[in-house]
Design a protein around this motif. Structure first.
Motif, PDB file in Angstrom:
ATOM      1  N   THR A  61      -4.912  -1.450 -10.880  1.00  0.00           N
ATOM      2  CA  THR A  61      -3.919  -2.119 -10.217  1.00  0.00           C
ATOM      3  C   THR A  61      -2.861  -2.241 -11.397  1.00  0.00           C
ATOM      4  O   THR A  61      -1.722  -2.028 -11.207  1.00  0.00           O
ATOM      5  N   VAL A  62      -3.203  -2.571 -12.513  1.00  0.00           N
ATOM      6  CA  VAL A  62      -2.396  -2.706 -13.650  1.00  0.00           C
ATOM      7  C   VAL A  62      -1.476  -1.554 -13.951  1.00  0.00           C
ATOM      8  O   VAL A  62      -0.319  -1.680 -14.016  1.00  0.00           O
ATOM      9  N   VAL A  63      -2.545  -0.276 -14.053  1.00  0.00           N
ATOM     10  CA  VAL A  63      -1.859   1.026 -14.102  1.00  0.00           C
ATOM     11  C   VAL A  63      -0.560   1.197 -13.312  1.00  0.00           C
ATOM     12  O   VAL A  63       0.189   1.605 -13.397  1.00  0.00           O
ATOM     13  N   GLN A  64      -1.019   0.695 -11.812  1.00  0.00           N
ATOM     14  CA  GLN A  64       0.132   1.055 -10.737  1.00  0.00           C
ATOM     15  C   GLN A  64       1.373  -0.144 -10.929  1.00  0.00           C
ATOM     16  O   GLN A  64       2.460   0.369 -10.542  1.00  0.00           O
ATOM     17  N   LEU A  65       1.140  -1.283 -11.551  1.00  0.00           N
ATOM     18  CA  LEU A  65       2.092  -2.066 -11.685  1.00  0.00           C
ATOM     19  C   LEU A  65       3.021  -2.099 -12.939  1.00  0.00           C
ATOM     20  O   LEU A  65       4.148  -2.141 -12.940  1.00  0.00           O
ATOM     21  N   LEU A  66       2.419  -1.427 -14.075  1.00  0.00           N
ATOM     22  CA  LEU A  66       3.244  -1.013 -15.365  1.00  0.00           C
ATOM     23  C   LEU A  66       4.408  -0.280 -15.317  1.00  0.00           C
ATOM     24  O   LEU A  66       5.593  -0.726 -15.778  1.00  0.00           O
ATOM     25  N   PRO A  67       4.494   0.704 -14.268  1.00  0.00           N
ATOM     26  CA  PRO A  67       5.871   1.463 -14.252  1.00  0.00           C
ATOM     27  C   PRO A  67       6.817   0.483 -13.633  1.00  0.00           C
ATOM     28  O   PRO A  67       8.081   0.650 -14.111  1.00  0.00           O
ATOM     29  N   CYS A  68       6.717  -0.345 -12.802  1.00  0.00           N
ATOM     30  CA  CYS A  68       7.816  -1.093 -12.337  1.00  0.00           C
ATOM     31  C   CYS A  68       8.190  -2.249 -13.072  1.00  0.00           C
ATOM     32  O   CYS A  68       9.099  -2.372 -13.283  1.00  0.00           O
ATOM     33  N   VAL A  69       7.106  -2.547 -14.090  1.00  0.00           N
ATOM     34  CA  VAL A  69       7.295  -3.840 -15.091  1.00  0.00           C
ATOM     35  C   VAL A  69       8.346  -3.104 -16.082  1.00  0.00           C
ATOM     36  O   VAL A  69       9.366  -3.426 -16.590  1.00  0.00           O
ATOM     37  N   ASP A  70       8.034  -1.859 -16.498  1.00  0.00           N
ATOM     38  CA  ASP A  70       8.949  -1.126 -17.411  1.00  0.00           C
ATOM     39  C   ASP A  70      10.238  -0.661 -16.984  1.00  0.00           C
ATOM     40  O   ASP A  70      11.138  -0.823 -17.690  1.00  0.00           O
ATOM     41  N   ALA A  71      10.242  -0.458 -15.738  1.00  0.00           N
ATOM     42  CA  ALA A  71      11.763  -0.286 -15.328  1.00  0.00           C
ATOM     43  C   ALA A  71      12.507  -1.537 -14.659  1.00  0.00           C
ATOM     44  O   ALA A  71      13.582  -1.283 -14.468  1.00  0.00           O
ATOM     45  N   GLY A  72      11.721  -2.682 -14.653  1.00  0.00           N
ATOM     46  CA  GLY A  72      12.218  -3.890 -14.372  1.00  0.00           C
ATOM     47  C   GLY A  72      12.713  -4.056 -13.025  1.00  0.00           C
ATOM     48  O   GLY A  72      13.647  -4.432 -12.361  1.00  0.00           O
ATOM     49  N   VAL A  73      11.811  -3.330 -11.980  1.00  0.00           N
ATOM     50  CA  VAL A  73      11.998  -3.018 -10.673  1.00  0.00           C
ATOM     51  C   VAL A  73      11.093  -3.653  -9.889  1.00  0.00           C
ATOM     52  O   VAL A  73       9.711  -3.192 -10.126  1.00  0.00           O
ATOM     53  N   ALA A  74      11.154  -4.671  -9.118  1.00  0.00           N
ATOM     54  CA  ALA A  74       9.846  -5.072  -8.032  1.00  0.00           C
ATOM     55  C   ALA A  74      10.120  -4.171  -6.692  1.00  0.00           C
ATOM     56  O   ALA A  74      11.314  -4.585  -6.175  1.00  0.00           O
ATOM     57  N   THR A  75       9.255  -3.510  -6.322  1.00  0.00           N
ATOM     58  CA  THR A  75       9.539  -2.730  -4.875  1.00  0.00           C
ATOM     59  C   THR A  75       8.528  -3.390  -3.847  1.00  0.00           C
ATOM     60  O   THR A  75       7.738  -4.519  -4.224  1.00  0.00           O
ATOM     61  N   ASP A  76       8.837  -3.035  -2.679  1.00  0.00           N
ATOM     62  CA  ASP A  76       7.940  -3.490  -1.729  1.00  0.00           C
ATOM     63  C   ASP A  76       6.583  -3.185  -1.764  1.00  0.00           C
ATOM     64  O   ASP A  76       5.657  -4.059  -1.595  1.00  0.00           O
ATOM     65  N   GLU A  77       6.218  -1.984  -2.399  1.00  0.00           N
ATOM     66  CA  GLU A  77       4.897  -1.671  -2.565  1.00  0.00           C
ATOM     67  C   GLU A  77       4.247  -2.252  -3.502  1.00  0.00           C
ATOM     68  O   GLU A  77       3.182  -2.771  -3.484  1.00  0.00           O
ATOM     69  N   THR A  78       4.992  -2.709  -4.765  1.00  0.00           N
ATOM     70  CA  THR A  78       4.515  -3.757  -5.812  1.00  0.00           C
ATOM     71  C   THR A  78       4.163  -5.082  -5.169  1.00  0.00           C
ATOM     72  O   THR A  78       3.025  -5.549  -5.459  1.00  0.00           O
ATOM     73  N   PHE A  79       5.049  -5.497  -4.515  1.00  0.00           N
ATOM     74  CA  PHE A  79       4.717  -6.956  -3.782  1.00  0.00           C
ATOM     75  C   PHE A  79       3.528  -6.731  -2.832  1.00  0.00           C
ATOM     76  O   PHE A  79       2.684  -7.732  -2.895  1.00  0.00           O
ATOM     77  N   ALA A  80       3.359  -5.664  -2.063  1.00  0.00           N
ATOM     78  CA  ALA A  80       2.229  -5.502  -1.003  1.00  0.00           C
ATOM     79  C   ALA A  80       0.937  -5.354  -1.976  1.00  0.00           C
ATOM     80  O   ALA A  80      -0.244  -5.898  -1.580  1.00  0.00           O
ATOM     81  N   LEU A  81       1.116  -4.725  -3.122  1.00  0.00           N
ATOM     82  CA  LEU A  81      -0.015  -4.688  -3.982  1.00  0.00           C
ATOM     83  C   LEU A  81      -0.611  -5.804  -4.516  1.00  0.00           C
ATOM     84  O   LEU A  81      -1.657  -6.330  -4.563  1.00  0.00           O
ATOM     85  N   LEU A  82       0.387  -6.782  -4.898  1.00  0.00           N
ATOM     86  CA  LEU A  82       0.113  -8.087  -5.367  1.00  0.00           C
ATOM     87  C   LEU A  82      -0.332  -9.014  -4.333  1.00  0.00           C
ATOM     88  O   LEU A  82      -1.433  -9.549  -4.559  1.00  0.00           O
TER      89      LEU A  82
END
Length: 129
Positions: A61-82
């Motif tokens: 899960t962390v692997v999936q989240l880090l690109p969003c963290v790096d880009a500074g963007v929270a997506t609907d997919e990121t929210f759903a994953l969390l």
């Protein structure tokens, strides 16, 4: 900085840092002799990874989240994953609480055995008074 320096700066073992690299969580450059070399921002990256692990997130899960963290963007997919991870942890908590409650029952039976719960007590011959 070398891997030992990063380990000392973050309080994370060298073994864990190697694992982070294997999982794609952390990137290291290599010196001509093949040693890992980390840039100073790796310290913050390791601390973030540790926070995510402390929150109960698995490395996949962390692997999936880090690109969003790096880009500074929270997506609907990121929210759903969390949210899915929180729900998974909530389920685990309920299962652990049920197991603890059952263990409490076993402990109580052990402290005060009765014939109902203990075959050895049922099978004893009546003692003469």
């Amino acid at each position: 900085m070398r891997i030992g320096d990063l380990a000392a700066a973050t309080g994370v073992s060298v073994r864990s840092l190697r694992y982070y690299e294997e999982q794609g969580l952390l990137r290291a450059d290599r010196t001509p002799s093949g040693q890992r070399a980390y840039a100073t921002p790796a310290i913050d990256r390791v601390r973030l990874i540790q926070q995510l692990f402390a929150a109960g997130l698995p490395s996949r899960t962390v692997v999936q989240l880090l690109p969003c963290v790096d880009a500074g963007v929270a997506t609907d997919e990121t929210f759903a994953l969390l949210v899915a991870e929180r729900d998974r942890i909530t389920t685990q908590l309920a299962e652990l609480e049920a197991a603890r409650d059952r263990l409490d029952e076993v402990i109580a039976i052990t402290e005060h055995p009765t014939p109902e719960h203990c075959p050895a007590l049922r099978d004893r011959p009546a003692q003469a008074a």
